[in-house]
Every structure is written in structure tokens, then in C-alpha cells.
Design an enzyme around this catalytic site. Structure first.
Site, PDB file in Angstrom:
ATOM      1  N   TYR A   1       0.813  -1.219   0.000  1.00 54.19           N
ATOM      2  CA  TYR A   1       0.000   0.000   0.000  1.00 54.19           C
ATOM      3  C   TYR A   1       0.848   1.272   0.000  1.00 54.19           C
ATOM      4  O   TYR A   1       0.586   2.212  -0.753  1.00 54.19           O
ATOM      5  CB  TYR A   1      -0.901  -0.049   1.241  1.00 54.19           C
ATOM      6  CG  TYR A   1      -1.674   1.201   1.567  1.00 54.19           C
ATOM      7  CD1 TYR A   1      -2.768   1.585   0.790  1.00 54.19           C
ATOM      8  CD2 TYR A   1      -1.356   1.966   2.695  1.00 54.19           C
ATOM      9  CE1 TYR A   1      -3.502   2.721   1.117  1.00 54.19           C
ATOM     10  CE2 TYR A   1      -2.100   3.096   3.029  1.00 54.19           C
ATOM     11  CZ  TYR A   1      -3.164   3.466   2.245  1.00 54.19           C
ATOM     12  OH  TYR A   1      -3.890   4.581   2.568  1.00 54.19           O
TER      13      TYR A   1
ATOM     14  N   LYS B   1       1.055   5.326  -2.168  1.00 54.77           N
ATOM     15  CA  LYS B   1       0.852   6.597  -1.493  1.00 54.77           C
ATOM     16  C   LYS B   1       2.097   7.477  -1.573  1.00 54.77           C
ATOM     17  O   LYS B   1       2.002   8.710  -1.662  1.00 54.77           O
ATOM     18  CB  LYS B   1       0.457   6.350  -0.035  1.00 54.77           C
ATOM     19  CG  LYS B   1      -0.919   5.717   0.125  1.00 54.77           C
ATOM     20  CD  LYS B   1      -2.012   6.597  -0.472  1.00 54.77           C
ATOM     21  CE  LYS B   1      -3.409   6.089  -0.192  1.00 54.77           C
ATOM     22  NZ  LYS B   1      -4.460   6.958  -0.749  1.00 54.77           N
TER      23      LYS B   1
END
Length: 360
Positions: free
Chosen positions: A203, A207
Site C-alpha cells: 500500500y 501513497k
């Protein structure tokens, strides 16, 4: 006399410095993000932070368009958001779309523009995202690709089509000679972009990529904003500047957090055990407050602020004093924080042994 000249020179330099800071927006207390009467297009708006943002924007007088995939959730969210409207003249709308598709982003912006009386919304917020945490070796590569799609490409697709429409508008009214308020494109990243940890290898990179594209777009838009003031340009520019902002929330008490906790490794839970949590209303309020200050990189809690100043590198500073002093302080703090975090992961492995071999 010499002392008088020196004193006057010092005063002049101080005045010029203050004036320069004020021109750049560092000393301005004016609301840099007025939304009353403007239209905001918000992806990921059916729950969590997006729903909180929609509610707060409605309270401040904005017309709000929310985007997500689930029609029932969108309908419920529009009802919830519109109930907070500042006035009866405000309008609310939802668009069901899969934002991981380039074509869908083009379609949703076209629909939003049509709904907004033929004008591209003045504020577009790429807020859609979802975390699927887990150990790197235990996570299928296809999951990692999907994480990149929803957390990076969704924002890039929306930025690409929005900025083209803003900077090269097709409607005649956008070429008015009257100077208009700036347009704002906002990207929701995550505080994990500043410091990734075990369990977020699927993840965090997406980002962090959002942070990088935000820096690049902010720099690049200086070209277009400068060209608007040029007499040499042959293409007539739109009568407004375009501003980029990036928001870096931490843990948000939401259905999304409940879902990601299902796949989160115990060592990740341990590393995040003392992290602050915010409700959807709290994170929305912090994000909007930062935008109203005119900030570029907005962390929504104290931990995110410390992570932000410790990893700014070449990113623009929102506060010359805090960001400079904060970098010095956090660079020393990391001498202790870093080894502590590394030790927690090492000790977890020592205590619990080798994880099971990942499935092929």
C-alpha cells in the site's frame, strides 16, 4: 549617520522579507480555500473520510458531487451530506464509477461538468483509495497491482483529465477577461508515504508515488500560472491559477479501517499500537483547515505532522519556521524512533518464529 544608514537598511530588508512572505502566502490569514457557491467533485465520497469531507463542504456552502462504485452507498451518502447544507440553493449529486479506469474518469468528469451547467467543477478532490495490508511475500502480485490502480492511477487519471479541462477549457465563459478564483486539485495520500513500515509494502509505495506526483504537478503548474501573466503566449489561457494540494491522513475510524485490519499482520498492529486515530469528521476538519490556510502538504494529526517535517526533502514548505525547526528536531528523534521500530519487528520474529511459507 553611518549607523542610521545601517539601521534603515536593516529595516528595509526586514520589511522586504515580510512583504515577500506575505506575497507568497506564508503570512496571510485570509481563507485560501473558500467553497461557498462552488462545486466540488469528490471521489471516494460514499464513506469514511470522503463522507466526512462532503458533509463539511456542504456546511460551508459548496455544491457537492460524490463518486464511488456502490449506488446504494452513494444514495445514502448524498442524503447524509445534503442534510448538512448551509442553504437550500445548494445542489448535490452522485456518480457511480470505477475510478481505476481512465475512461471512467473521463466520463465522470464530463457528467460532473454537464451537471454543473457546462463548467468543470472548481474543486476536484482525488480521495478514493483502499488499503490491503499484509506481508510482502504473502501478498499476490495481482493484489499489489490493484493497490496501485486504486491508490495511484485513480488519482493520476483524474488529474490528467481535470487539468487538461482547466488549462485548455472549451467553453467560452472560461476565457473571460475577468480574473477568477483559483482552481484546486487535491490528492489524498497517507502518512505512510513519509515512513513505510512492515506490512504496508503493498500500500505504502502507491501513497509515496502520490506524494511524488503532487510535487511534480505543483512545480509544473508554475509554468501555466506564469504563462497566464505573459504577453508572449499565443494560446489564450484560462483566467485563473490552478493549485495542487496533498493531504496525508493517518488511521481513520471507518469501514475502510475495519476492512484493512482483517488482513493486517500482527507486527503491523504492534507498530501502530500507539498511533492516534481520527473520526471521519475530525480528519475532514483537519484537511479543510489546512486548505483554508493555503497549505500544500497537509497532515491531519500530530504524528503525521512530525512525519511530514522529517521527510520533506525538496518539497515546498508551508511554514518556514516550523518546517525548518521541525526537520532539525525530528532528525534527532529518528535516532531513537528508528531503532525502536526496527527492534519491534526483529523481536516479533524472534518470539514468533518464521512465518508460514507463502502459497505459490
Amino acid at each position: 549617520m553611518a549607523l542610521g544608514v545601517v539601521g534603515a537598511s536593516v529595516c528595509l530588508l526586514v520589511f522586504l522579507a515580510i512583504l515577500s512572505l506575505d506575497i507568497m502566502g506564508f503570512l496571510s490569514w485570509k481563507n485560501q480555500f473558500p467553497v461557498d457557491g462552488k462545486t466540488v467533485l469528490l471521489t471516494g465520497g460514499s464513506q469514511g473520510m470522503g463522507r466526512g469531507l462532503g458533509k463539511l463542504l456542504a456546511q460551508k456552502g459548496a455544491n457537492v458531487i460524490i463518486v464511488a462504485r456502490d449506488v446504494k452507498k452513494l444514495q445514502a451518502a448524498v442524503e447524509y451530506i445534503s442534510a448538512a447544507a448551509k442553504s437550500q440553493t445548494q445542489r448535490f449529486h452522485y456518480i457511480a464509477a470505477d475510478v481505476t479506469s481512465e475512461a471512467e474518469n473521463i466520463r465522470l468528469l464530463e457528467e460532473a461538468t454537464t451537471w454543473n451547467n457546462g463548467q468543470t467543477p472548481e474543486i476536484v478532490w482525488a480521495n478514493a483509495g483502499a488499503a490491503k495490508p499484509g506481508l510482502f511475500l504473502e501478498t499476490p502480485l495481482e493484489t499489489m497491482r490493484r493497490q496501485m490502480d486504486i491508490n495511484y492511477w485513480a488519482a493520476v487519471y483524474l488529474a490528467h483529465t481535470t487539468l487538461k479541462n482547466w488549462l485548455y477549457p472549451s467553453d467560452a465563459s472560461a476565457h473571460s477577461t475577468t480574473i477568477q478564483a483559483p482552481r484546486h486539485f487535491i490528492i489524498t495520500s497517507s502518512s505512510v508515504a513519509w515512513c513505510n513500515i512492515a506490512g504496508y509494502g503493498t500500500y505504502g509505495p502507491a501513497k509515496a508515488a502520490l506524494r511524488s506526483i503532487s510535487d511534480s504537478l505543483r512545480s509544473e503548474l508554475n509554468l501555466y500560472n506564469g504563462a497566464r501573466r505573459s504577453t508572449a503566449t499565443t494560446t489564450k489561457p484560462a483566467p485563473y491559477d490552478v493549485k495542487i494540494h496533498a493531504v496525508y491522513p493517518g488511521s481513520i475510524l471507518s469501514p475502510g479501517l475495519e476492512l484493512e485490519n482483517q488482513s493486517k499482520h500482527p507486527v503491523t498492529h504492534e507498530l501502530e499500537a500507539s498511533d492516534p486515530h481520527q473520526t471521519e469528521d475530525e480528519v475532514a476538519a483537519a484537511a479543510i483547515k489546512g486548505l483554508e490556510r493555503g497549505d500544500y502538504m497537509i497532515a491531519t494529526n500530530w504524528l503525521g505532522q512530525l512525519m511530514r517535517v522529517s521527510g520533506m526533502q525538496g518539497s515546498p514548505r508551508d511554514s518556514l519556521l516550523w518546517d525548518t525547526v521541525g526537520q532539525c528536531i525530528t532528525s534527532i528523534a529518528w535516532l531513537f524512533i528508528g531503532p525502536d521500530m526496527e527492534g519491534k519487528v526483529w523481536n516479533w520474529g524472534k518470539k514468533n518464529g518464521m512465518p508460514a511459507a507463502p502459497k505459490s
